[in-house]
Design a protein around this motif. Structure first.
Motif, PDB file in Angstrom:
ATOM      1  N   VAL A  60     -50.488  41.005  67.738  1.00 27.91           N
ATOM      2  CA  VAL A  60     -50.849  40.815  66.334  1.00 27.91           C
ATOM      3  C   VAL A  60     -50.858  39.323  65.974  1.00 27.91           C
ATOM      4  CG1 VAL A  60     -50.246  41.451  63.959  1.00 27.91           C
ATOM      5  CG2 VAL A  60     -49.863  43.052  65.804  1.00 27.91           C
ATOM      6  N   TYR A  63     -54.153  37.711  65.091  1.00 30.02           N
ATOM      7  CA  TYR A  63     -54.647  37.915  63.723  1.00 30.02           C
ATOM      8  C   TYR A  63     -53.890  37.043  62.725  1.00 30.02           C
ATOM      9  CZ  TYR A  63     -56.512  42.173  65.895  1.00 30.02           C
ATOM     10  OH  TYR A  63     -57.145  43.064  66.720  1.00 30.02           O
ATOM     11  N   PHE A  66     -55.586  33.786  62.651  1.00 25.47           N
ATOM     12  CA  PHE A  66     -56.847  33.867  61.907  1.00 25.47           C
ATOM     13  C   PHE A  66     -56.588  33.901  60.407  1.00 25.47           C
ATOM     14  CE2 PHE A  66     -60.382  35.935  59.853  1.00 25.47           C
ATOM     15  CZ  PHE A  66     -61.466  35.272  60.402  1.00 25.47           C
ATOM     16  N   ASP A  67     -55.595  34.677  60.022  1.00 25.90           N
ATOM     17  CA  ASP A  67     -55.255  34.833  58.617  1.00 25.90           C
ATOM     18  C   ASP A  67     -54.825  33.488  58.012  1.00 25.90           C
ATOM     19  OD1 ASP A  67     -54.929  36.452  56.371  1.00 25.90           O
ATOM     20  OD2 ASP A  67     -52.781  36.695  56.748  1.00 25.90           O
ATOM     21  N   SER A  70     -57.918  31.154  57.855  1.00 28.88           N
ATOM     22  CA  SER A  70     -58.934  31.503  56.857  1.00 28.88           C
ATOM     23  C   SER A  70     -58.466  31.148  55.448  1.00 28.88           C
ATOM     24  CB  SER A  70     -59.312  32.986  56.973  1.00 28.88           C
ATOM     25  OG  SER A  70     -58.182  33.779  56.751  1.00 28.88           O
ATOM     26  N   GLU A  84     -51.888  31.427  77.054  1.00 23.56           N
ATOM     27  CA  GLU A  84     -51.952  32.865  77.348  1.00 23.56           C
ATOM     28  C   GLU A  84     -52.922  33.519  76.365  1.00 23.56           C
ATOM     29  OE1 GLU A  84     -50.447  34.736  74.559  1.00 23.56           O
ATOM     30  OE2 GLU A  84     -50.653  32.576  74.109  1.00 23.56           O
ATOM     31  N   THR A  85     -53.067  34.837  76.482  1.00 28.36           N
ATOM     32  CA  THR A  85     -54.124  35.550  75.774  1.00 28.36           C
ATOM     33  C   THR A  85     -53.981  35.529  74.252  1.00 28.36           C
ATOM     34  OG1 THR A  85     -54.224  37.021  77.657  1.00 28.36           O
ATOM     35  CG2 THR A  85     -55.305  37.777  75.668  1.00 28.36           C
ATOM     36  N   THR A  88     -54.556  32.011  72.602  1.00 27.79           N
ATOM     37  CA  THR A  88     -55.943  31.644  72.914  1.00 27.79           C
ATOM     38  C   THR A  88     -56.909  32.449  72.050  1.00 27.79           C
ATOM     39  OG1 THR A  88     -55.410  31.051  75.172  1.00 27.79           O
ATOM     40  CG2 THR A  88     -57.698  31.610  74.731  1.00 27.79           C
ATOM     41  N   THR A  89     -56.690  33.753  71.991  1.00 23.39           N
ATOM     42  CA  THR A  89     -57.555  34.605  71.178  1.00 23.39           C
ATOM     43  C   THR A  89     -57.528  34.144  69.727  1.00 23.39           C
ATOM     44  OG1 THR A  89     -57.203  36.488  72.641  1.00 23.39           O
ATOM     45  CG2 THR A  89     -57.933  36.984  70.400  1.00 23.39           C
ATOM     46  N   VAL A  92     -59.422  30.763  69.326  1.00 23.16           N
ATOM     47  CA  VAL A  92     -60.885  30.853  69.454  1.00 23.16           C
ATOM     48  C   VAL A  92     -61.503  31.547  68.235  1.00 23.16           C
ATOM     49  CG1 VAL A  92     -62.801  31.804  70.794  1.00 23.16           C
ATOM     50  CG2 VAL A  92     -60.849  30.794  71.973  1.00 23.16           C
ATOM     51  N   ILE A  93     -60.939  32.669  67.821  1.00 25.08           N
ATOM     52  CA  ILE A  93     -61.547  33.381  66.688  1.00 25.08           C
ATOM     53  C   ILE A  93     -61.400  32.590  65.388  1.00 25.08           C
ATOM     54  CG2 ILE A  93     -61.258  35.651  67.779  1.00 25.08           C
ATOM     55  CD1 ILE A  93     -58.974  36.284  65.940  1.00 25.08           C
TER      56      ILE A  93
ATOM     57  N   LEU B  25     -64.824  33.346  73.171  1.00 23.18           N
ATOM     58  CA  LEU B  25     -63.570  34.036  73.476  1.00 23.18           C
ATOM     59  C   LEU B  25     -63.574  34.565  74.912  1.00 23.18           C
ATOM     60  CD1 LEU B  25     -60.809  34.949  72.692  1.00 23.18           C
ATOM     61  CD2 LEU B  25     -61.792  36.904  71.481  1.00 23.18           C
ATOM     62  N   LEU B  29     -60.835  33.154  77.644  1.00 20.05           N
ATOM     63  CA  LEU B  29     -59.896  34.041  78.349  1.00 20.05           C
ATOM     64  C   LEU B  29     -60.136  33.957  79.852  1.00 20.05           C
ATOM     65  CD1 LEU B  29     -59.958  37.085  75.892  1.00 20.05           C
ATOM     66  CD2 LEU B  29     -58.149  35.383  76.150  1.00 20.05           C
ATOM     67  N   ILE B  32     -58.402  30.840  81.318  1.00 18.65           N
ATOM     68  CA  ILE B  32     -56.956  30.969  81.506  1.00 18.65           C
ATOM     69  C   ILE B  32     -56.647  31.617  82.846  1.00 18.65           C
ATOM     70  CG2 ILE B  32     -54.854  32.035  80.633  1.00 18.65           C
ATOM     71  CD1 ILE B  32     -55.989  32.157  77.946  1.00 18.65           C
ATOM     72  N   TYR B  33     -57.462  32.612  83.197  1.00 18.54           N
ATOM     73  CA  TYR B  33     -57.160  33.388  84.407  1.00 18.54           C
ATOM     74  C   TYR B  33     -57.968  32.920  85.613  1.00 18.54           C
ATOM     75  CZ  TYR B  33     -54.621  36.148  81.078  1.00 18.54           C
ATOM     76  OH  TYR B  33     -53.726  36.530  80.108  1.00 18.54           O
ATOM     77  N   GLY B  57     -54.126  40.508  58.286  1.00 15.44           N
ATOM     78  CA  GLY B  57     -54.775  39.485  59.106  1.00 15.44           C
ATOM     79  C   GLY B  57     -55.889  40.094  59.949  1.00 15.44           C
ATOM     80  N   GLY B  58     -55.615  41.274  60.489  1.00 10.22           N
ATOM     81  CA  GLY B  58     -56.620  41.976  61.293  1.00 10.22           C
ATOM     82  C   GLY B  58     -57.826  42.359  60.457  1.00 10.22           C
ATOM     83  N   SER B  60     -58.932  40.838  57.749  1.00 10.63           N
ATOM     84  CA  SER B  60     -59.767  39.690  57.386  1.00 10.63           C
ATOM     85  C   SER B  60     -60.571  39.221  58.599  1.00 10.63           C
ATOM     86  CB  SER B  60     -58.946  38.573  56.738  1.00 10.63           C
ATOM     87  OG  SER B  60     -58.152  37.923  57.670  1.00 10.63           O
TER      88      SER B  60
END
Lengths: 253, 389
Positions: A60, A63, A66-67, A70, A84-85, A88-89, A92-93, B25, B29, B32-33, B57-58, B60
């Motif tokens: 989570v 997000y 991102f929140d 934004s 790590e993921t 990074t995620t 990027v988003i 994205l 990713l 990284i790997y 957050g998700g 939005s």
């Protein structure tokens, strides 16, 4: 100076570094309403170049980043030792540049950093780089350490190896042999070179090149040192120069 | 990383902002790997659906992505926080429900099939052997890696969505032959019941973490495999397994030098004990992963003509397809408790309704204490039915 890392999330941004020394989760680690850190050194992440070893915790967290971003509360950029993921995620988003494979131990909160997420670099403004060698002399199972005299500019009174700056046009090996001659007068043979690493002191980052030599006999020390000892590599004195243990480690001692 | 000319154009934004961001994205990713390139995917399965897990957050994020993006491969969704039709009956609050329905609508706008299930392979999203896919949901991705021989890593929600929008994912990990080899041989000595497969998965996942087990001594059908895969992914991080004489890639494996681990009665008992913290229960939940048609049929056959004699609540969790296709069997189960679709006991706000729950699924019993603040009993269908009948 410019630190070379790995480009992960694209874009460029600069800001003041906020360094968190532990692995970090945006979920729980930041107050989502204000951007205030709840862990580490405190302070607000907004507009800062956030540096921490590695992301952790719930997915989570992506997000959460991102929140924050934004609502204009996100960091300007992120620097990791190892990305790590989750972070990074989130980066990027949210369009936040991220560079990893940077030695974050040389960063200080308050440094002005420009992060280039396309080139994978971090430029530290107002911080200079000096290339230096640290030579370790081995005799049998012992290594030579020397106490730095009160005359030297850096780390007076502390125990160290043979060290000095690499001059323009010199290789690390040439510099080490020159310093070895000046500081000890020993006729030494190069055994191996270790991977260089960075050490921060004030507005300077030293890139330390470790080199291992073998020699016989006793050193003839000059004004830069006040005394010497032969010790087992495991018995470094408490009052050694910073990261001397790392030099030995990188030389396989 | 080496990108094709077409991929580079996508990354440069020639196919729009949504595609550019998805490619960023996927590429990030992959970096990284250590991926060398990308692979086209034939499907995606996306997690990050329950409002309980992704929060505001998700929402939005999804609002933003859904404005500029469409998926370009068939994509399905993981369970949501409630049954989209029967949420009132479940005791879900109005505010939660409104946000949950909004999340599903956002995915629908992007072209995602909004069947919310953790068994998409039983509901129309079944890859073929050798296909590359981008799946989240640890049990489902382990099933398609292992039982089908399709290829996916453990994708996260936004990563799987980005892959669906880009139509490709980074080529590393389980997409590559060399990373699909077993790391340990499991010599399983179990009675073959569904529940023992669940406990076997629990024991193996705890023991081997993110390894790849090669099983001897079992021949699981899909139902047994899915409850075992789910358990291994919850107690450990197992994303793939082989079963001797059964799974499609088992025969190609070199087993020389692998350690053999014996799992028998003692290990299963230990696994069950480690998951059980109460005898007394208020809720029994079946269907983690979602019940298949066969499981619904067998449960209905067992319960037909029987009477419920306890005030313990029972939930049967399944996919909408299964619920809609079996009205007679569903009607029998409904005399005991609701047959819920789109959701499960782990992602719905159980914590507001119950304090002590039970399941035959080791996966559910791993997550109910942490995600739903439950005291848990892990037991077989037969034993839990004794509580009820």
């Amino acid at each position: 100076m410019i630190l070379e890392g790995r480009a992960i999330s694209p874009g460029r941004a600069e800001g003041e570094v906020l360094l968190i020394e532990e692995d970090f989760s945006f979920l729980g680690g930041v107050d989502p309403a204000s951007g205030e850190l709840r862990v580490g050194p405190g302070g607000n992440v907004r507009g800062r170049v956030l540096a921490f070893p590695r992301g952790k915790g719930s997915t989570v967290g992506s997000y959460t980043i991102f929140d924050l971003a934004s609502r204009g509360l996100g960091p300007a950029a992120v620097i990791n030792s190892s990305a790590e993921t989750i972070v990074t995620t989130g980066a990027v988003i949210s369009g936040i540049p991220l560079v990893d494979k940077v030695d974050i131990s040389v960063l200080r909160s308050g440094d002005l950093a420009a992060v280039d997420g396309d080139a994978g670099t971090v430029e530290l403004r107002g911080v200079g780089l000096r290339e230096v060698v640290t030579g370790v002399v081995q005799r049998g199972t012992e290594v030579l350490i020397m106490r730095r005299s009160d005359e030297v500019s850096y780390f007076p009174g502390m125990w160290g190896g043979v060290s000095g700056r690499i001059e323009e046009g010199e290789s690390p090996k040439q510099a080490a042999i020159r310093e070895l001659e000046e500081e000890t007068g020993l006729d030494a043979a190069l055994l191996r070179e270790g991977e260089p690493f960075l050490v921060r002191g004030g507005d300077t980052i030293w890139r330390v090149h470790p080199l291992l030599f073998s020699a016989e006999g006793e050193p003839r020390i000059n004004w830069e040192h006040s005394e010497h000892r032969w010790i087992p590599p495991s018995a470094l004195p408490e009052d050694s120069v910073p990261r001397l243990d790392e030099v030995l480690r990188r030389l396989g001692l | 990383m080496e990108l094709t000319a077409a991929e580079q154009r996508m990354l440069d934004g020639e196919e729009g902002e949504g595609v550019r961001k998805a490619m960023e994205l996927v590429v990030a990713l992959g970096r990284i790997y250590g991926a060398q390139d990308l692979v086209p995917i034939s499907s995606a399965h996306i997690s990050g659906v329950s409002y309980k897990t992704i929060g505001d957050g998700g929402i939005s994020y999804l609002e933003h992505v859904s404005k500029e993006s469409k998926v370009r491969v068939p994509s399905t969704l993981n369970p949501s926080g409630m049954d989209s039709q029967r949420w009132r009956e479940m005791g879900v609050e109005e505010g939660f429900a409104r946000k949950q329905l909004h999340i599903i609508e956002l995915y629908a706008r992007m072209g995602v099939d909004t069947t919310c299930s953790c068994t998409p392979y039983l509901a129309g999203n079944l890859p073929r052997q050798g296909e590359h896919v981008a799946w989240a949901e640890s049990s489902a991705l382990s099933m398609v890696n292992s039982m089908v021989g399709a290829r996916t890593n453990r994708e996260g929600g936004p990563g799987a969505l980005a892959a669906a929008i880009a139509g490709r994912t980074a080529n590393y990990g389980l997409h590559l032959d060399e990373n699909r080899a077993p790391t340990v041989i499991i010599d399983a000595d179990i009675d073959g019941s569904l529940f023992q497969h669940s406990l076997l998965g629990q024991a193996v996942g705890s023991a081997i973490g993110n390894g790849i087990p090669y099983f001897r001594g079992i021949r699981p059908d899909w139902e047994e495999a899915k409850i075992m895969a789910a358990a291994m992914a919850a107690s450990g991080a197992v994303a793939m397994f082989h079963v001797e004489g059964a799974t499609p890639e088992a025969a190609d494996q070199d087993l020389s030098g692998l350690e053999t681990m014996h799992i028998g009665e003692a290990e299963l008992t230990e696994a069950q004990d480690s998951l059980t913290g109460t005898e007394d229960i208020e809720l029994i939940a079946f269907g983690c992963p979602h019940l298949s048609e066969r499981e619904v049929r067998e449960m209905a056959a067992f319960l037909e003509g029987k009477e419920k004699r306890s005030d313990v609540t029972v939930w049967f969790c399944t996919s909408r397809q299964v619920r809609d296709s079996m009205p007679r069997e569903v009607a029998i189960l409904e005399r005991f408790g609701p047959v819920l679709a789109d959701t499960c006991m782990v992602v719905t706000p159980v914590e507001g309704l119950f304090e002590r729950s039970a399941s035959d699924s080791a996966k559910a019993c791993n997550y109910l204490p942490t995600l739903c603040s439950q005291k848990v009993r892990c037991d077989s269908f037969e034993k839990l039915m004794e509580v009820l009948l």
